[in-house]
Design an enzyme around this catalytic site. Structure first.
Site, PDB file in Angstrom:
ATOM      1  N   SER A  61     -39.631 -91.983  12.710  1.00 31.33           N
ATOM      2  CA  SER A  61     -40.837 -91.673  11.930  1.00 31.33           C
ATOM      3  C   SER A  61     -41.037 -90.162  11.848  1.00 31.33           C
ATOM      4  CB  SER A  61     -42.083 -92.332  12.545  1.00 31.33           C
ATOM      5  OG  SER A  61     -42.183 -92.025  13.920  1.00 31.33           O
ATOM      6  N   ASP A 108     -34.838 -93.125  18.900  1.00 32.10           N
ATOM      7  CA  ASP A 108     -34.468 -93.998  17.787  1.00 32.10           C
ATOM      8  C   ASP A 108     -33.065 -93.667  17.312  1.00 32.10           C
ATOM      9  OD1 ASP A 108     -35.653 -96.113  16.513  1.00 32.10           O
ATOM     10  OD2 ASP A 108     -37.059 -94.899  15.338  1.00 32.10           O
ATOM     11  N   LYS A 116     -33.298 -97.123  20.615  1.00 31.43           N
ATOM     12  CA  LYS A 116     -33.877 -98.236  19.845  1.00 31.43           C
ATOM     13  C   LYS A 116     -33.150 -98.334  18.515  1.00 31.43           C
ATOM     14  CE  LYS A 116     -37.976 -98.112  17.582  1.00 31.43           C
ATOM     15  NZ  LYS A 116     -37.463 -98.420  16.223  1.00 31.43           N
ATOM     16  N   GLU A 124     -43.121-105.181  14.485  1.00 29.43           N
ATOM     17  CA  GLU A 124     -43.934-104.342  13.584  1.00 29.43           C
ATOM     18  C   GLU A 124     -44.434-105.155  12.388  1.00 29.43           C
ATOM     19  OE1 GLU A 124     -42.198-100.578  12.473  1.00 29.43           O
ATOM     20  OE2 GLU A 124     -43.790-100.169  11.010  1.00 29.43           O
TER      21      GLU A 124
HETATM   22  O1  KIV Z   1     -40.067 -94.468  14.323  1.00 27.47           O
HETATM   23  C1  KIV Z   1     -41.114 -94.999  14.742  1.00 27.47           C
HETATM   24  O2  KIV Z   1     -42.148 -94.351  14.966  1.00 27.47           O
HETATM   25  C2  KIV Z   1     -41.088 -96.442  14.985  1.00 27.47           C
HETATM   26  C3  KIV Z   1     -42.376 -97.092  15.400  1.00 27.47           C
HETATM   27  C4  KIV Z   1     -43.225 -97.341  14.227  1.00 27.47           C
HETATM   28  C5  KIV Z   1     -42.130 -98.315  16.203  1.00 27.47           C
HETATM   29  O3  KIV Z   1     -40.074 -97.059  14.876  1.00 27.47           O
END
Ligand code: KIV
Length: 272
Positions: A53, A91, A121, A190
């Protein structure tokens, strides 16, 4: 307010399994640099999450799609310097794991070895289960992500509720089981109905972490800029704004600019 950094135990991915049985909620918050990660860690956040994000919140892209490995590594490195007790989760950006498990292992290794993440993730269910298995076999803890998966925004046709119909709900439950079997230590849910999130949470032994998925998950994740009122415009339905820092920052900068122009800054207290 008391800062408990020195007395808290270090949060680990396998340690979170016990939290589910204890009914202890997981607090996860995005942070993308040293000061935000430090503040989140000091405030007692359990998982400091460098989400992709950051493409929108920090880099000004329209979606998460353009985010690169180099950008993720840059921001995870910065956040790493601010984290003492939280689990630092990174991420995997779009394109870094979809083509093959080998790509995934190479890129997740970079996030952990070069940048200092303690877990990664990725988005998707059964189709990425083999990748999750390879990563965990290679010693890397993996969090899954189901429901609205922003890297598939073009396939989904927008940021909309997922799992509302029976077939879709069934698929999300199956995907969650596939991730658990593959070795994921937790799953983000989500933008799915609260009742479905409750069902998924009950079906798994690993914790679920919700965003826009109601109150029945084992934890919640929120985006820094959303909860602190920095994201422009109206708050999302799933967000609670705990501060209006965007407005406060703009007011402060306006005052600073004014005071430079009218020569009231610097004042006598600011120089010798
Ligand atoms: O990248 C992010 O902030 C996310 C969250 C919304 C879980 O994947």
């Amino acid at each position: 307010m008391e800062n408990t950094t020195s007395t808290r135990a270090k949060v680990t991915a396998p340690g979170l399994l016990a939290w589910k049985t204890e009914g202890r909620k997981i607090v996860m918050l995005t942070a993308y640099d040293y000061p935000s990660a430090r503040l989140a860690d000091r405030a007692g956040v359990d998982i400091v999450f460098v989400g992709d994000s950051l493409g929108m919140t920090v880099l000004g892209y329209d979606t998460t799609i353009p985010v690169t490995m180099e950008e993720m590594i840059f921001h995870v490195k910065a956040a790493r310097r601010g984290v003492a007790k939280a689990l630092l989760l990174a991420d995997m950006p779009f394109g870094s794991y979809q083509a093959s498990p080998e790509d995934a292992v190479r890129n997740a290794t970079r996030l952990m070895k070069e940048a200092g993440a303690a877990a990664v993730k990725l988005e998707g269910g059964a189709p990425v289960a083999a990748t999750v298995q390879r990563l965990t076999q290679a010693g890397m803890p993996v969090m899954g992500h189901l429901g609205l998966t922003p890297q598939s925004i073009h396939l989904m046709g927008g940021n909309r509720l997922q799992g509302a119909g029976a077939a879709e709900a069934e698929r999300i439950i199956d995907d969650a089981r596939a991730l658990e079997q593959a070795g994921a230590f937790a799953v983000v849910l989500e933008t799915i109905p609260a009742a479905l999130a409750r069902e998924v949470t009950a079906a798994l032994t690993i914790p679920t972490v919700g965003i826009g998925a109601g109150p029945y998950c084992d934890g919640q994740v929120t985006v820094w800029h959303d909860m602190l009122g920095i994201t422009p415009g109206r708050a999302f339905r799933h967000t609670r704004r705990y501060a209006e820092l965007g407005r406060e920052m703009e007011e402060a900068i306006t005052r600073y600019a004014q005071e430079v122009r009218d020569q009231t800054f610097p004042g006598p207290e600011n120089y010798v």
